[in-house]
Design a protein around this motif. Structure first.
Motif, PDB file in Angstrom:
ATOM      1  N   GLU A   5       1.872   2.150  -3.484  1.00  0.00           N
ATOM      2  CA  GLU A   5       1.461   2.694  -4.480  1.00  0.00           C
ATOM      3  C   GLU A   5       1.596   4.016  -4.553  1.00  0.00           C
ATOM      4  O   GLU A   5       1.687   4.514  -5.434  1.00  0.00           O
ATOM      5  CB  GLU A   5       0.142   2.799  -3.755  1.00  0.00           C
ATOM      6  CG  GLU A   5      -0.725   1.301  -3.965  1.00  0.00           C
ATOM      7  CD  GLU A   5      -0.479   0.543  -5.663  1.00  0.00           C
ATOM      8  OE1 GLU A   5      -1.729   1.704  -6.479  1.00  0.00           O
ATOM      9  OE2 GLU A   5       0.192  -0.696  -5.979  1.00  0.00           O
TER      10      GLU A   5
ATOM     11  N   ARG B 147      -1.438   0.492 -15.567  1.00  0.00           N
ATOM     12  CA  ARG B 147      -0.900  -0.202 -14.162  1.00  0.00           C
ATOM     13  C   ARG B 147      -2.248  -1.366 -14.257  1.00  0.00           C
ATOM     14  O   ARG B 147      -2.740  -1.089 -14.407  1.00  0.00           O
ATOM     15  CB  ARG B 147      -1.154   0.770 -12.920  1.00  0.00           C
ATOM     16  CG  ARG B 147      -0.305   1.809 -13.095  1.00  0.00           C
ATOM     17  CD  ARG B 147      -0.496   2.784 -11.479  1.00  0.00           C
ATOM     18  NE  ARG B 147      -2.137   2.780 -10.993  1.00  0.00           N
ATOM     19  CZ  ARG B 147      -1.681   2.938 -10.188  1.00  0.00           C
ATOM     20  NH1 ARG B 147      -1.455   2.266  -9.110  1.00  0.00           N
ATOM     21  NH2 ARG B 147      -3.281   2.375  -9.225  1.00  0.00           N
TER      22      ARG B 147
ATOM     23  N   LEU C 281      -3.921   7.567  -4.155  1.00  0.00           N
ATOM     24  CA  LEU C 281      -2.806   6.487  -3.758  1.00  0.00           C
ATOM     25  C   LEU C 281      -3.650   6.125  -2.361  1.00  0.00           C
ATOM     26  O   LEU C 281      -3.016   4.478  -2.178  1.00  0.00           O
ATOM     27  CB  LEU C 281      -2.489   6.545  -4.502  1.00  0.00           C
ATOM     28  CG  LEU C 281      -2.191   6.687  -6.151  1.00  0.00           C
ATOM     29  CD1 LEU C 281      -0.792   6.730  -7.090  1.00  0.00           C
ATOM     30  CD2 LEU C 281      -3.483   5.339  -7.088  1.00  0.00           C
TER      31      LEU C 281
ATOM     32  N   SER D 181       2.291  -5.490  -9.942  1.00  0.00           N
ATOM     33  CA  SER D 181       2.407  -5.072 -10.494  1.00  0.00           C
ATOM     34  C   SER D 181       3.816  -5.136 -11.953  1.00  0.00           C
ATOM     35  O   SER D 181       4.746  -6.283 -11.562  1.00  0.00           O
ATOM     36  CB  SER D 181       3.358  -3.383 -10.048  1.00  0.00           C
ATOM     37  OG  SER D 181       2.206  -3.445  -9.187  1.00  0.00           O
TER      38      SER D 181
ATOM     39  N   LYS E  38      -2.015  -4.745 -12.338  1.00  0.00           N
ATOM     40  CA  LYS E  38      -1.889  -5.810 -11.727  1.00  0.00           C
ATOM     41  C   LYS E  38      -2.128  -7.572 -11.975  1.00  0.00           C
ATOM     42  O   LYS E  38      -3.457  -7.715 -12.001  1.00  0.00           O
ATOM     43  CB  LYS E  38      -2.738  -5.034 -10.499  1.00  0.00           C
ATOM     44  CG  LYS E  38      -1.282  -4.410  -9.353  1.00  0.00           C
ATOM     45  CD  LYS E  38      -1.651  -3.998  -7.847  1.00  0.00           C
ATOM     46  CE  LYS E  38      -1.031  -2.871  -7.356  1.00  0.00           C
ATOM     47  NZ  LYS E  38      -0.735  -3.151  -6.105  1.00  0.00           N
TER      48      LYS E  38
ATOM     49  N   GLN F 268       0.557  -1.506   0.131  1.00  0.00           N
ATOM     50  CA  GLN F 268       0.280   0.020   0.073  1.00  0.00           C
ATOM     51  C   GLN F 268       0.865   1.083   0.285  1.00  0.00           C
ATOM     52  O   GLN F 268       0.952   3.052  -0.806  1.00  0.00           O
ATOM     53  CB  GLN F 268      -1.061   0.281   1.370  1.00  0.00           C
ATOM     54  CG  GLN F 268      -2.061  -1.230   1.686  1.00  0.00           C
ATOM     55  CD  GLN F 268      -2.864  -1.487   2.069  1.00  0.00           C
ATOM     56  OE1 GLN F 268      -2.648  -1.234   3.425  1.00  0.00           O
ATOM     57  NE2 GLN F 268      -4.130  -0.901   2.137  1.00  0.00           N
TER      58      GLN F 268
END
Lengths: 246, 146
Positions: A144, B109, A184, B116, B111, A141
């Motif tokens: 990101e 992007r 994000l 990723s 995933k 997280q």
């Protein structure tokens, strides 16, 4: 080494006397291989001409204060080594695309207003009581948004952006990258509050992907990436069913 | 007794404003700004390639309209000038597509299983899809032209 000298050509502008900026040359000692352009400016300020005005603070690429045009390229002067330019003269000017107050000092009010407009802080719909503990995040997280959180607000990206130079209503690279940093963030719930600003015609859609903002960024933030990803995300929110949900 | 003062903060876009009340010099972008760096020049070249492509597509629409009247009175353009213009437009289209697809890795992007996909893989997938699409379109055109 003590005999080596370098010529610094600095932009000078005194609002009380000058109608336009002019250039002034200083021939100073190139006293150390580790000398940076900011050191040269400080040498001028301390030994040659105390009236030269410029911003600086940390000297280590953290504060983002000493951004200037070095030979036409936006640079942190604390991170621009004289040895990389010597023996040629080094031209130091104020950041492009901003109003000039004096010498190498630009007016950053416009940038500050834009920064504020994207609400660069974690927004919660409802704050949890302190007793509920901290907002935990996984490494994934954090990954990101980590890149976009490295911005030091040095404004080099604005100086490099011809879109901002032609239309200063454009929200600009750093502000949009910072908005993406918070959008994000798994702790943040403020996307809908930021959308009217970043999704505006003067927001991400004004950018035509020149990409120079990412080239000059001293921290590898890649604002161009943040802008293009925001374009894609806002489009998907518009196009996909349930795309506009939180 | 301490008095709390709400100090103007530049971080809130408030305060006196550095430029307010001060004579400032305002820069203007010179008309030749795009010649300053190679990067700017390539950007303008990339954007400019869209103009001849748009003109060629308008021409194509016009030709389709003419062809709609039936094969009897339709004569497709065969002049050397048109062929040369088309060749230039093809080069522009290839350059524009190349720059566009090369940037896909920055933008998209994806995933898979919480990981990723590397930008390079996305770019390669885009070029692969472009090549496959070109083969299909080429096949269809040649098939109908027989």
């Amino acid at each position: 080494m003590a005999d080596k000298r370098v010529t610094i050509q600095a932009t000078r502008y005194d609002p009380d006397r000058d109608s336009a900026p002019r250039m002034q040359s200083y021939d100073i000692p190139f006293y150390d291989e580790s000398m940076v352009v900011l050191d040269a400016l400080n040498y001028i300020k301390n030994h040659v001409d105390g009236s030269l005005s410029f911003r600086w603070s940390c000297r280590m690429g953290i504060c983002g204060s000493c951004g200037m045009m070095v030979n036409g390229t936006p640079k942190l002067t604390c991170n621009a080594f004289v040895r990389d330019y010597w023996p040629r003269a080094i031209h130091v000017g104020p950041l492009n695309n901003f109003p000039l107050i004096r010498d190498l000092v630009i007016d950053m009010d416009d940038f500050m207003h834009k920064l504020k407009s994207i609400k660069p802080w974690v927004i919660r719909k409802q704050e949890l009581p302190l007793g509920a503990g901290e907002h935990r995040q996984t490494n994934q997280q954090i990954d990101e948004f980590r890149q976009f959180s490295e911005c030091i607000n040095c404004m080099l990206c604005y100086a490099a952006c011809p879109v901002y130079g032609l239309n200063n209503e454009f929200l600009g690279p750093a502000a949009i990258a910072l908005a993406r940093r918070y959008n994000l963030d798994s702790r943040d719930q403020g996307l809908k509050e930021r959308l009217p600003v970043i999704g505006d015609a003067e927001g991400v859609w004004e950018c035509s992907f020149v990409g120079e903002c990412s080239v000059v960024c001293p921290k590898g933030v890649d604002p161009a990436k943040a802008i293009q990803q925001t374009k894609l995300d806002t489009t998907m929110r518009f196009v996909l069913p349930y795309g506009n949900r939180d | 007794m301490a008095t709390e003062i709400d100090m103007p903060s530049p971080h809130r876009g408030e305060g006196q404003g550095e430029g307010q009340g001060v004579k400032e010099y305002r820069w203007r972008m010179p008309a030749n700004w795009w010649t300053r760096t190679r990067h700017y020049f390539l950007y303008v070249a990339r954007e400019f390639t869209a103009v001849p492509m748009a003109l060629w597509l308008i021409w194509l629409l016009y030709e389709i309209k003419l062809a709609g009247n039936g094969p009897a009175g339709y004569y497709p353009p065969r002049s050397a000038a048109f062929v040369a213009f088309s060749a230039v437009v093809l080069l522009f289209a290839l350059y524009h597509s190349y720059t566009f697809l090369k940037l896909a890795g920055v933008i998209i992007r994806v995933k898979v299983l919480d990981r990723s996909i590397p930008p390079r893989v996305i770019v390669m997938a885009m070029f692969g899809a472009w090549a496959a699409g070109s083969v299909v379109v080429g096949f269809v055109l040649i098939w109908f032209a027989r």
